[in-house]
Design a protein around this motif. Sequence first.
Motif, PDB file in Angstrom:
ATOM      1  N   SER A 143       1.020  -1.314   0.221  1.00 57.49           N
ATOM      2  CA  SER A 143      -0.260   0.130  -0.108  1.00 57.49           C
ATOM      3  C   SER A 143       0.865   1.584  -0.244  1.00 57.49           C
ATOM      4  O   SER A 143       0.248   2.457   0.232  1.00 57.49           O
ATOM      5  CB  SER A 143      -1.239   0.057   1.296  1.00 57.49           C
ATOM      6  OG  SER A 143      -0.182  -0.180   2.560  1.00 57.49           O
ATOM      7  N   SER A 144       2.340   1.084   0.482  1.00 57.44           N
ATOM      8  CA  SER A 144       2.528   1.912   0.194  1.00 57.44           C
ATOM      9  C   SER A 144       3.499   2.852  -1.419  1.00 57.44           C
ATOM     10  O   SER A 144       3.823   2.055  -2.158  1.00 57.44           O
ATOM     11  CB  SER A 144       4.113   1.315   0.815  1.00 57.44           C
ATOM     12  OG  SER A 144       5.822   3.182   0.899  1.00 57.44           O
ATOM     13  N   LEU A 145       3.170   3.891  -1.371  1.00 58.36           N
ATOM     14  CA  LEU A 145       3.059   4.253  -3.200  1.00 58.36           C
ATOM     15  C   LEU A 145       4.792   4.725  -3.180  1.00 58.36           C
ATOM     16  O   LEU A 145       5.084   4.234  -4.633  1.00 58.36           O
ATOM     17  CB  LEU A 145       2.850   6.006  -3.003  1.00 58.36           C
ATOM     18  CG  LEU A 145       2.881   6.573  -4.488  1.00 58.36           C
ATOM     19  CD1 LEU A 145       2.366   5.011  -6.086  1.00 58.36           C
ATOM     20  CD2 LEU A 145       2.390   7.495  -4.324  1.00 58.36           C
ATOM     21  N   PHE A 146       5.692   4.951  -2.856  1.00 53.84           N
ATOM     22  CA  PHE A 146       6.955   4.796  -2.723  1.00 53.84           C
ATOM     23  C   PHE A 146       7.753   3.391  -3.007  1.00 53.84           C
ATOM     24  O   PHE A 146       8.608   3.313  -3.879  1.00 53.84           O
ATOM     25  CB  PHE A 146       7.895   5.421  -1.535  1.00 53.84           C
ATOM     26  CG  PHE A 146       9.084   5.968  -1.845  1.00 53.84           C
ATOM     27  CD1 PHE A 146       9.762   7.027  -2.078  1.00 53.84           C
ATOM     28  CD2 PHE A 146       9.977   4.581  -0.329  1.00 53.84           C
ATOM     29  CE1 PHE A 146      10.948   6.528  -2.394  1.00 53.84           C
ATOM     30  CE2 PHE A 146      11.129   4.686  -0.732  1.00 53.84           C
ATOM     31  CZ  PHE A 146      11.975   5.548  -1.524  1.00 53.84           C
ATOM     32  N   GLU A 147       7.702   2.677  -2.165  1.00 52.09           N
ATOM     33  CA  GLU A 147       7.621   1.432  -2.813  1.00 52.09           C
ATOM     34  C   GLU A 147       7.559   0.511  -4.062  1.00 52.09           C
ATOM     35  O   GLU A 147       8.406   0.588  -4.267  1.00 52.09           O
ATOM     36  CB  GLU A 147       7.301   0.630  -0.874  1.00 52.09           C
ATOM     37  CG  GLU A 147       8.409   1.199  -0.113  1.00 52.09           C
ATOM     38  CD  GLU A 147       7.909  -0.157   0.943  1.00 52.09           C
ATOM     39  OE1 GLU A 147       6.851  -1.225   0.829  1.00 52.09           O
ATOM     40  OE2 GLU A 147       7.443   0.179   2.131  1.00 52.09           O
ATOM     41  N   ASN A 148       6.337   1.150  -3.887  1.00 50.29           N
ATOM     42  CA  ASN A 148       5.437   0.269  -5.109  1.00 50.29           C
ATOM     43  C   ASN A 148       6.210   1.208  -6.526  1.00 50.29           C
ATOM     44  O   ASN A 148       7.021   0.729  -7.428  1.00 50.29           O
ATOM     45  CB  ASN A 148       4.249   0.855  -5.694  1.00 50.29           C
ATOM     46  CG  ASN A 148       3.734  -0.379  -4.573  1.00 50.29           C
ATOM     47  OD1 ASN A 148       3.698  -1.170  -3.781  1.00 50.29           O
ATOM     48  ND2 ASN A 148       2.157   0.196  -4.066  1.00 50.29           N
ATOM     49  N   MET A 149       6.328   1.967  -6.109  1.00 47.60           N
ATOM     50  CA  MET A 149       6.936   3.263  -7.225  1.00 47.60           C
ATOM     51  C   MET A 149       8.878   2.901  -8.023  1.00 47.60           C
ATOM     52  O   MET A 149       9.809   2.958  -8.323  1.00 47.60           O
ATOM     53  CB  MET A 149       6.941   5.231  -7.218  1.00 47.60           C
ATOM     54  CG  MET A 149       5.970   5.300  -7.227  1.00 47.60           C
ATOM     55  SD  MET A 149       5.923   7.200  -7.433  1.00 47.60           S
ATOM     56  CE  MET A 149       7.093   8.054  -8.555  1.00 47.60           C
TER      57      MET A 149
END
Length: 486
Positions: A22-28
């Motif tokens: 759910s973390s946008l930073f980790e996904n990016m």
Amino acid sequence: MEEKEIKGVQEKEDAASGKIGSSLFENMQYFHDKLQVDKNFDIIYKMTLVADKNASIYFMDGFVKDTIMQKLMEYFYSITPEDLPEDSHGLSHENMPYVEVDLLDDKEEILTNILSGVLCLFIDGYSKCFAIDCRTYPMRSVQEPEKDKVLRGSRDGFVETVVFNTALIRRRIRSPKLVMEMLKAGNSSQSDIVLSYMDDRVDKKFLAELKKRIENMKVDALTMNQESLAECIYRRKWYNPFPKFKYTERPDATAASILEGKIAILIDNSPAAMILPVGIFDILEEADDFYFPPVTGTYLRVTRFCISVMTLFLTPVWLLLMQNPEWIPGSLEFIKISDPVNVPLIAQLLILEFAIDGLKLAAINTPSMLTTPLSVIAALVVGEFSVKSGWFNSETMLYMAFVAIANYTQASYELGYALKFMRLIMLVLTAIFGIYGLIAGVIISMLFIALNKTVSGKSYLYPLIPFSGRQLARRLFRVRISHYYE
């Protein structure tokens, strides 16, 4: 355990299982590394806000329409926190202003979608990716194919985009029984493969076996599209040149085959459908047979069949008669060679067989603006002066010219080359063993056809073997369409 700790444990489990968190930073960070955004100029990401939440969009440049992208961005900026549902499912199926929206959480599946041109949206706090299929592919116009032209009938043809090809079939078969099943093949290419069939008419056992073969294929990419797939589907008897598949670029011919209970395979980036299973009689059928009245259609079909047989036997029989001139009846004395033979006839015929293929390849690679002048030069030099120089006799040139032109009476290149290989075998055997060599060549050709099997394992000569009088009459003669369903 506190809520943050539970959330952190869940994200670690998702990462280990190949799911996004759910973390946008980790996904990016993950997709930036995998897609090599800093190296690929055509892979674009854009930061935006969705109801005051940070979000990121990944898409391929050239696959997304600017107008659709603009509408989506306007929608994202217009959402307020009160409008944003608690779960991603509500956002995609209730509020998203687009038809084709899927929720994905598998990293590999998301990568494949992005590289296929699907726009993928990540929102901070959501453990699902919004895959918005608003892609559009560069494509040429839907026009009549050069190879499958007809004198009468529809003038549209398949293109390289599989979605448009399925639409052309759907336009002709408006039945809920028509199934368009999507599969993928190729570890690197991830090529889209569509199986098109009538659910109430297809051979279910063969369909299951075909799907199993495609799903179990171990291939990096379908570099040659349908040919690569055909070699993976059918590995047996590769030495038999007679085709196991029928290729057509015509949607009407494909739809007719599907209605007969056959399976049509469409591959993205290929402008042709692969029909299976087919036998020798299926391959000899042409669309023109059905666009004319029964009498005319029957005449065209019988003429095509007779000319195909002539291309196989004409030059071997003529060579045998030239070796045994005493067998020539008085009424056919004119077929004898009048000029001196400087080069053995078998050598002349074999040279011309290969020369014709060389001219075909040259015609394919010749720029269109030079086709006419080069054709004139080829006709003068290769035709007239080759005879005057003594290399070839005019009779040899005449019969080989007929064979070369007659091969185009049927559209299947594969069948044309199969007949060519059988003719070469007959020529060589006739030159060496005379009448016994010709008989041996005929037997070999018949065995190649009789022992061949369709992809489903059935007889290649059906309805002749096993015999079905009604179906054989339908294959040999053009009967009224209404009789098919009586």
